[in-house]
Motif scaffolding. Sequence first.
Motif: not given
Length: 233
Positions: A101-112
């Motif tokens: 979940l942390s990895l997914i949300n990090q990627a989502r944050a980077q994608a705005g």
Amino acid sequence: MLAGAAILVAAAITVHVLTAGASTGQAAAAVRSHSPSVAVSSRPAPSASPAARPITSSIAPRKSPAPVPPASTPAAAPTASAQPSASASTTAATAAAQSVLSLINQARAQAGLPAYAISSGLQLSAGRHNQLMADGCGLSHQCQGEPALGARETAAGVQWTAAGENIGEGGPVADTTAAITQMAVALTQDMLNEKPPDDGHRLNLLSSAFTHVGIAVVRSGNGTVWMTQDFAN
């Protein structure tokens, strides 16, 4: 990609639009191989007009994508029997899912994009399906006798208008929290590394339509790590 990680080649991802009031969604069939599999399901809300358009895409890594349950109505909390246990401890499975979940949300944050929130209903749906795969079904979006994705999310108490799922397997790995987590994270990273047009898993992970996710991870007796990610809006 970690050695021993299995990949499923997925069939084209298709969004199936159902008429208002339909009770289930349909999942695209996944082709068994050593690549990821994909399944997407969509159903219009009773008050909305069915206007979703079909999405086509193919997959290549060792996992499989799918949408999330609606945030508006949390589903029932997962029961002990619904959560995969196999040889991995509950602590290891929980730690692995949290890292994913942390990895997914990090990627989502980077994608705005906003972070995905965990839904208890999606957790239940993902856990049930993950256990079936680990118990012998293998990497598939619909095991024998199992309802389609939309129907099982509904059965888990999720009220959704769009639903999706990513699945993956890899191993064998040691029966430790670190090894199980490493494999689950590697599977997810492979999904995030996908490139168009074979990026169905990545599109589910970085979707602007989904808001919630359920993540189930388990290590079976032979050392294989199984993971199911269920999504919905």
